[in-house]
Design an enzyme around this catalytic site. Structure first.
Site, mmCIF file in Angstrom:
data_model
loop_
_atom_site.group_PDB
_atom_site.id
_atom_site.type_symbol
_atom_site.label_atom_id
_atom_site.label_comp_id
_atom_site.label_asym_id
_atom_site.label_seq_id
_atom_site.Cartn_x
_atom_site.Cartn_y
_atom_site.Cartn_z
ATOM 1 C CG ASN A 18 -4.807 9.708 3.039
ATOM 2 O OD1 ASN A 18 -4.790 10.926 3.214
ATOM 3 N ND2 ASN A 18 -3.833 8.915 3.453
ATOM 4 N N GLY A 34 -6.898 1.380 -2.803
ATOM 5 C CA GLY A 34 -6.994 0.018 -3.338
ATOM 6 C C GLY A 34 -6.932 -1.036 -2.256
ATOM 7 N N GLY A 72 2.120 5.036 1.619
ATOM 8 C CA GLY A 72 2.500 5.602 2.909
ATOM 9 C C GLY A 72 3.850 5.116 3.388
ATOM 10 C CB SER A 73 5.952 6.522 6.067
ATOM 11 O OG SER A 73 5.755 7.820 5.586
ATOM 12 C CB VAL A 74 3.585 2.147 7.824
ATOM 13 C CG1 VAL A 74 3.592 0.747 8.394
ATOM 14 C CG2 VAL A 74 3.570 3.184 8.938
ATOM 15 C CD GLU A 94 -3.840 1.474 -5.460
ATOM 16 O OE1 GLU A 94 -4.856 0.798 -5.281
ATOM 17 O OE2 GLU A 94 -3.479 2.360 -4.673
ATOM 18 N N GLY A 127 0.811 -1.210 0.000
ATOM 19 C CA GLY A 127 0.000 0.000 0.000
ATOM 20 C C GLY A 127 0.840 1.254 0.000
HETATM 21 N N1 COA Z 1 -5.852 7.310 15.248
HETATM 22 C C1 COA Z 1 -5.564 8.574 14.911
HETATM 23 N N2 COA Z 1 -4.481 8.921 14.164
HETATM 24 C C2 COA Z 1 -3.676 7.918 13.772
HETATM 25 C C3 COA Z 1 -3.913 6.577 14.102
HETATM 26 C C4 COA Z 1 -5.070 6.284 14.871
HETATM 27 N N3 COA Z 1 -5.364 5.046 15.218
HETATM 28 N N4 COA Z 1 -2.928 5.830 13.573
HETATM 29 C C5 COA Z 1 -2.098 6.661 12.912
HETATM 30 N N5 COA Z 1 -2.550 7.929 13.038
HETATM 31 C C6 COA Z 1 -1.967 9.130 12.468
HETATM 32 C C7 COA Z 1 -0.465 9.193 12.672
HETATM 33 O O1 COA Z 1 -0.164 9.715 13.957
HETATM 34 C C8 COA Z 1 -0.045 10.117 11.548
HETATM 35 O O2 COA Z 1 -0.380 11.441 11.922
HETATM 36 P P1 COA Z 1 0.497 12.683 11.438
HETATM 37 O O3 COA Z 1 0.329 12.738 9.953
HETATM 38 O O4 COA Z 1 -0.147 13.840 12.167
HETATM 39 O O5 COA Z 1 1.898 12.365 11.898
HETATM 40 C C9 COA Z 1 -0.994 9.731 10.409
HETATM 41 O O6 COA Z 1 -2.115 9.074 11.046
HETATM 42 C C10 COA Z 1 -0.362 8.793 9.368
HETATM 43 O O7 COA Z 1 0.130 7.680 10.039
HETATM 44 P P2 COA Z 1 1.495 6.943 9.675
HETATM 45 O O8 COA Z 1 1.747 5.974 10.786
HETATM 46 O O9 COA Z 1 2.554 7.933 9.339
HETATM 47 O O10 COA Z 1 1.062 6.083 8.430
HETATM 48 P P3 COA Z 1 1.217 6.149 6.847
HETATM 49 O O11 COA Z 1 1.874 7.360 6.299
HETATM 50 O O12 COA Z 1 1.823 4.857 6.507
HETATM 51 O O13 COA Z 1 -0.330 6.200 6.374
HETATM 52 C C11 COA Z 1 -2.604 5.463 6.227
HETATM 53 C C12 COA Z 1 -1.253 5.313 6.923
HETATM 54 C C13 COA Z 1 -3.556 4.412 6.800
HETATM 55 C C14 COA Z 1 -3.193 6.848 6.480
HETATM 56 C C15 COA Z 1 -2.385 5.263 4.683
HETATM 57 O O14 COA Z 1 -1.709 4.062 4.468
HETATM 58 C C16 COA Z 1 -3.715 5.232 3.941
HETATM 59 O O15 COA Z 1 -4.279 6.272 3.611
HETATM 60 N N6 COA Z 1 -4.257 4.013 3.687
HETATM 61 C C17 COA Z 1 -5.541 3.841 3.048
HETATM 62 C C18 COA Z 1 -5.431 3.643 1.570
HETATM 63 C C19 COA Z 1 -4.587 2.463 1.207
HETATM 64 O O16 COA Z 1 -4.326 1.581 1.995
HETATM 65 N N7 COA Z 1 -4.149 2.449 -0.017
HETATM 66 C C20 COA Z 1 -3.232 1.451 -0.476
HETATM 67 C C21 COA Z 1 -3.803 0.564 -1.477
HETATM 68 S S1 COA Z 1 -2.612 0.220 -2.703
#
Ligand code: COA
Length: 504
Positions: free
Chosen positions: A380, A384, A267-269, A290, A265
């Site tokens: 966001n 996918g 994002g950073s994780v 994707e 997916g």
């Molecule tokens: N409640 C509230 N905030 C939360 C949280 C929770 N349970 N878990 C994480 N966060 C916050 C983090 O603190 C971080 O905040 P910041 O931006 O203020 O620092 C933010 O959410 C992003 O978290 P991070 O751990 O840096 O994750 P990420 O950059 O890997 O993004 C998603 C994680 C879930 C937001 C991102 O992967 C996403 O939008 N996924 C949905 C779409 C998807 O999966 N697409 C892939 C298909 S190919």
């Protein structure tokens, strides 16, 4: 100028070159636009700006459909100017997110493989203009996309008119890496003849009726770089847990060292976890994903990944520079596809993907929330992740066990919003460990998730909730009046920790 026009081989089209301002002037209030662009890659870069300028001066509201999120702060600008009525199927911009959550624009958060189906079936408002970034337009009238395909094929084929932005900053070497396949109408189509990530099943560009191309604009601007941050100690540990799980699968004879086509997916994780495969023994890997982020190119460079199929390439600025200055070395190891094909359930299930996506929060039974902070605030979108998780061989979700310095537990009694039900979630990985949920009943799942994945500071609290729930009985025991008390506590006291709950 001659070299510029080389990118438009049809003489008739050369006469349709206009400025971005002129192209934007054709767009009327209330229209629906289909824009190229997928996670900041291959988005149109001039007409949207010219349109936003108009919207600053006159009443102008449009519906904007895209592949996924746009770059160049276009979503930010659109949101600031207030020119969006409806946006779909994904965005990732903080300003737009805020406006969505304030109810100032409508947002349809949609599985990314579904948008083209809705367009094809005339479910959505008809598209007035498709505005698409291209490397070139071929002699036989095909639009060659750039660093993403997204929904551009569906937009081009169903829009009343098309505006093309030919971006001179996008290398001509991109020509030949796209594979455009149109599955046809539902109920009348044949199986998609795609059995391996490197299969080519379509054309190298988007075939269009050139009479629909109303204007062509030249641009010269790189994609916006991705905003991912480098792996940290926790994401490195998560990668190690994921690798441990995959080794267990190999030991059990369910996988080999080549694993299975991988999806990761955004994002950073997700990027960090993929990065962890660099130090693994797995080789000859294939990616069917994707978005390709930096880590996939590191894996290609290291010879770990043999081939990668995607619908968009989204890189940090240093990686973008490195990849596009040596693109020749990647060309025969990459394919870009429309998002309905990269994310197609039929193909994902056939190939048996290992799918790794990120959760915001998950609950003790394995339901996952990827989109809504505290149950109501859009982050966001599902993107996918649902296309992949439900149909993959292994639907894996990764998340850090706590967020906001421990004030939030990512593992809660009951998720505040469900994107992926317990039925679609096979494995959970946090920095604490992994839980393989396959073949486990809800009560077995709860114990394993709390023990293996929850952060120690929340483990006891989760166990207390679960024990109380068990007394009430049920297939999936809950204390309904307390199921969301952790979120309520966070809203009131700024933490999910129970000791504060007791003072409520
Ligand atoms: N409640 C509230 N905030 C939360 C949280 C929770 N349970 N878990 C994480 N966060 C916050 C983090 O603190 C971080 O905040 P910041 O931006 O203020 O620092 C933010 O959410 C992003 O978290 P991070 O751990 O840096 O994750 P990420 O950059 O890997 O993004 C998603 C994680 C879930 C937001 C991102 O992967 C996403 O939008 N996924 C949905 C779409 C998807 O999966 N697409 C892939 C298909 S190919």
């Amino acid at each position: 100028m001659e070299s510029v026009y080389k990118r438009i081989q049809d003489q008739r089209l050369q006469e349709r070159v206009v400025s971005a301002e002129e192209a934007a002037s054709w767009i009327q209030d209330g229209m629906t636009l289909g824009l190229s662009g997928f996670t900041r890659a291959g988005d149109v870069k001039a007409v949207p700006f010219a349109l936003a300028k108009r919207a600053e001066q006159e009443p102008l509201k449009v519906n904007v459909y895209t592949g996924a999120s746009l770059g160049s702060d276009v979503d930010k600008l659109f949101a600031e100017v207030g020119m969006i009525n409806k946006r779909l199927p994904f965005q990732a911009d903080p300003t737009m997110r805020k406006k969505i959550n304030q109810g100032e624009l409508y947002f349809i958060d949609q599985h990314l493989s579904h948008t083209s189906e809705w367009i094809r079936a005339n479910v959505l408002d008809p598209i007035d203009f498709a505005i698409l970034e291209a490397v070139s337009i071929t002699e036989d009238g095909m639009i060659i996309p750039t660093t993403s395909i997204g929904n551009s094929m569906a937009f081009a084929q169903h829009a009343k008119s098309i505006i093309v932005e030919i971006n001179l900053a996008q290398p001509e070497l991109l020509e030949g890496i796209h594979d455009l396949y149109e599955p046809g109408s539902q109920g009348e189509r044949s199986p998609i003849p795609l059995t391996k990530p490197d299969d080519r099943i379509g054309s190298m560009g988007i075939p269009v009726d050139i009479e629909k191309i109303k204007g062509i604009v030249f641009t010269n601007q790189l994609d916006s770089p991705s905003t991912i941050v480098a792996p940290d100690e926790e994401t490195v540990t998560m990668a190690q847990h994921l690798i441990a799980f995959l080794r267990q699968e190999i030991e059990a004879g369910r996988l080999t060292n080549r694993l299975a086509p991988l999806q990761s997916g955004i994002g950073s994780v997700a990027n960090a976890v993929f990065h962890g495969l660099l130090d693994s023994e797995f080789t000859d890997l294939e990616v069917y994903s994707e978005v390709l982020q930096d880590a996939v190119f590191d894996l290609l460079d290291a010879g770990k990944v043999r081939f990668a199929s995607c619908c968009s390439i989204t890189l940090s600025s240093s990686k973008m520079e490195q990849v596009f200055s040596n693109f020749e070395q990647y060309r025969d190891r990459l394919i870009l596809r429309p998002q309905e094909i990269s994310n197609h359930p039929e193909v994902i299930r056939r190939m048996g993907l290992i799918s790794i996506n990120t959760a915001l929060e998950l609950d003790i039974y394995g339901n996952v929330n990827s989109t809504h902070i505290m149950g109501t605030q859009m982050m966001n979108g599902i993107g996918g992740s649902g296309d992949f998780a439900r149909n993959a061989r292994l639907g894996i979700f990764v998340t850090k066990s706590i967020a906001k310095d421990g004030k939030i537990s990512s593992i809660v009694p009951f998720v505040s919003h469900v994107d992926h039900t317990e039925h679609d979630v096979d494995v959970i990985v946090t920095e604490q460990g992994y839980a393989d949920l396959r073949g486990l009943a809800p009560r077995e799942r709860a114990e394993l998730i709390i023990e293996r994945c929850a952060h120690p500071m929340y483990r006891e609290q989760l166990t207390e909730y679960y024990q109380e729930a068990l007394k009430k009985g049920g297939q999936t025991p809950h204390v309904l009046e307390k199921a969301h008390s952790w979120h309520v506590n966070y809203a009131k006291n700024g933490t999910m920790l129970q000791k504060v709950v007791q003072h409520m």
